[in-house]
Design an enzyme around this catalytic site. Structure first.
Site, mmCIF file in Angstrom:
data_model
loop_
_atom_site.group_PDB
_atom_site.id
_atom_site.type_symbol
_atom_site.label_atom_id
_atom_site.label_comp_id
_atom_site.label_asym_id
_atom_site.label_seq_id
_atom_site.Cartn_x
_atom_site.Cartn_y
_atom_site.Cartn_z
ATOM 1 N N ARG A 193 -42.014 -85.372 -12.987
ATOM 2 C CA ARG A 193 -42.799 -84.562 -13.912
ATOM 3 C C ARG A 193 -44.268 -84.901 -13.706
ATOM 4 N NH1 ARG A 193 -38.383 -86.675 -16.706
ATOM 5 N NH2 ARG A 193 -36.902 -85.097 -17.466
ATOM 6 N N LYS A 219 -39.057 -89.254 -19.840
ATOM 7 C CA LYS A 219 -39.053 -88.787 -21.223
ATOM 8 C C LYS A 219 -38.345 -89.788 -22.124
ATOM 9 C CE LYS A 219 -39.360 -83.751 -20.947
ATOM 10 N NZ LYS A 219 -38.671 -82.479 -21.265
ATOM 11 N N HIS A 297 -44.651 -78.071 -11.749
ATOM 12 C CA HIS A 297 -43.265 -77.822 -12.141
ATOM 13 C C HIS A 297 -42.538 -77.007 -11.072
ATOM 14 C CE1 HIS A 297 -40.233 -78.164 -15.235
ATOM 15 N NE2 HIS A 297 -39.921 -76.890 -15.078
ATOM 16 N N ARG A 300 -41.284 -79.313 -8.576
ATOM 17 C CA ARG A 300 -40.078 -79.988 -9.082
ATOM 18 C C ARG A 300 -38.846 -79.109 -8.832
ATOM 19 N NH1 ARG A 300 -38.588 -84.135 -12.611
ATOM 20 N NH2 ARG A 300 -37.332 -83.553 -14.422
ATOM 21 N N HIS A 323 -32.745 -86.126 -15.157
ATOM 22 C CA HIS A 323 -32.017 -85.283 -16.097
ATOM 23 C C HIS A 323 -30.789 -86.022 -16.612
ATOM 24 C CE1 HIS A 323 -33.765 -81.430 -14.075
ATOM 25 N NE2 HIS A 323 -34.575 -81.936 -14.977
ATOM 26 N N TYR A 332 -32.883 -75.637 -12.683
ATOM 27 C CA TYR A 332 -33.952 -75.848 -11.710
ATOM 28 C C TYR A 332 -33.612 -75.288 -10.332
ATOM 29 C CZ TYR A 332 -36.659 -78.987 -14.684
ATOM 30 O OH TYR A 332 -37.430 -79.507 -15.687
#
Length: 367
Positions: A193, A219, A297, A300, A323, A332
């Site tokens: 990210r 995250k 992004h 990614r 993830h 994705y």
């Protein structure tokens, strides 16, 4: 008989302050990432202004929420200083839906704290869909376009004319090619990210002769460790040896700059906007056939799509991207041009559908 909890009729501004205090606590505890906490704060503050910060929160209705969402969508998008870079005025559907999610979380907290009798979000209009089941356009770059972008990031832009003469001194971005190449390579190969890349420190990288590893803080404070390929490790070493010391010397008294992996021309830690800007410059230097808008992004998405296309298990790709669910990774994965036709050609039953060899007709039995 237990008495029902007493309603606390707070003003919108006070309720927002109390809620955002709890958000900061969650951020410190690692439940929320700093970027997510900032996003919640920005959205809730703006919502308070839209509905009226002095109003009682319990008086806000579903119609008030709808009106705030409409006005939010029509307002200028502050991320684009140049309106021509955005395809349409106002906010995108995805941005409005993110804003709506922030407000939903705020009211859910308010309901638990007895600041509202009922959550007005249940009477607000349902969120719009940004796309149907099929993507409107591909996000991932093809392997050829990704390679062209990587090459473009390593090429310093040519010096242009100045007011005083035909050639001006090199711009700051001309002296940062080693950094820009490393940024684009990390985004394309490892798919972090953009916030993870911006807050990376030199100490997060374990550099050994056999292998270089990056400890990524994701995250919610989650940690994952990924290994760098040999070419990527070499690009990192070249940047750390040739460029970063000169940038860090410009702010010797800034402890954050001394820790940061990626630095600006003035020696400060890069932020997410700096990463987006250097990526936009690299896109401008790509050959015309491959040139198209690309965001961190999108890179990614490119990492995930190309790895799966090469045969890597989606679980491995999910671990690389950080993830928790492979269902998230599935979002994705973008279709690669020609992939469907290739899949049909390689279907295991295709070989059995070839026309049988012609046989020479002979006389009928008994003839």
């Amino acid at each position: 008989m237990v008495a029902p909890p007493r309603l606390n009729r707070l003003a919108v501004a006070e309720a927002a302050d109390r809620y955002l205090t709890s958000v900061q606590v969650e951020s410190v505890r690692g439940v929320l990432s700093p970027a997510t906490a900032r996003s919640y704060e920005r959205d809730v503050r703006e919502f308070a202004e839209l509905v009226g910060s002095g109003r009682v929160l319990d008086d806000v209705t579903g119609e008030d929420v709808d009106d705030a969402l409409v006005r939010y969508q029509a307002s200028p998008d502050g991320r684009f200083s140049d309106p021509s870079r955005k395809g349409a005025p106002g906010r995108s559907v995805a941005t409005v839906n993110r804003f709506r999610q922030s407000i939903s979380r705020f009211f859910a907290h308010a309901a638990r704290q007895c600041w509202v009798q009922a959550d007005p979000m249940q009477w607000a209009a349902p969120p719009a869909r940004s796309r149907d089941r099929l993507r409107v356009e591909r996000t991932a770059l093809s392997a050829s376009a990704a390679g062209a972008l990587l090459q473009a990031s390593a090429v310093a832009p040519a010096a242009g004319p100045s007011r005083a003469g035909p050639v001006r001194s090199p711009r700051s971005d001309q002296a940062l090619a080693l950094r820009d190449r490393l940024v684009v390579a990390l985004l394309l190969v490892l798919g972090p990210r953009v916030s993870e890349l911006a807050r990376a420190d030199v100490a997060d990288f374990t550099r050994e002769p056999e292998e270089t590893r990056w400890r990524i803080v994701g995250k919610g404070g989650s940690i994952r460790t990924v290994a760098l390929s040999a070419p990527l490790a070499a690009a990192l070493e070249e940047y750390l040896r040739e460029l970063r010391p000169r940038l860090a010397d410009r702010r010797p008294d800034d402890p954050d700059a001394q820790r940061a992996l990626l630095l600006t021309w003035r020696g400060r830690r890069v932020d997410t906007q700096t990463v987006r800007a250097l990526l936009a410059r690299a896109v401008e230097r790509m050959p015309a056939p491959y040139r198209r808008p690309a965001t961190p992004h999108a890179l990614r998405h490119t990492t995930a799509t190309l790895l799966v296309a090469e045969g890597w298990d989606v679980k491995v790709v999910a671990e690389l991207l950080g993830h928790r669910s492979i269902a998230t990774t599935g979002v994705y994965l973008d279709r690669i041009e020609g992939e469907l036709a290739a899949a049909i050609r390689s279907h295991p039953l295709s070989a059995g559908l070839t026309a049988p060899e012609a046989t020479v007709a002979g006389p009928p039995p008994g003839g």
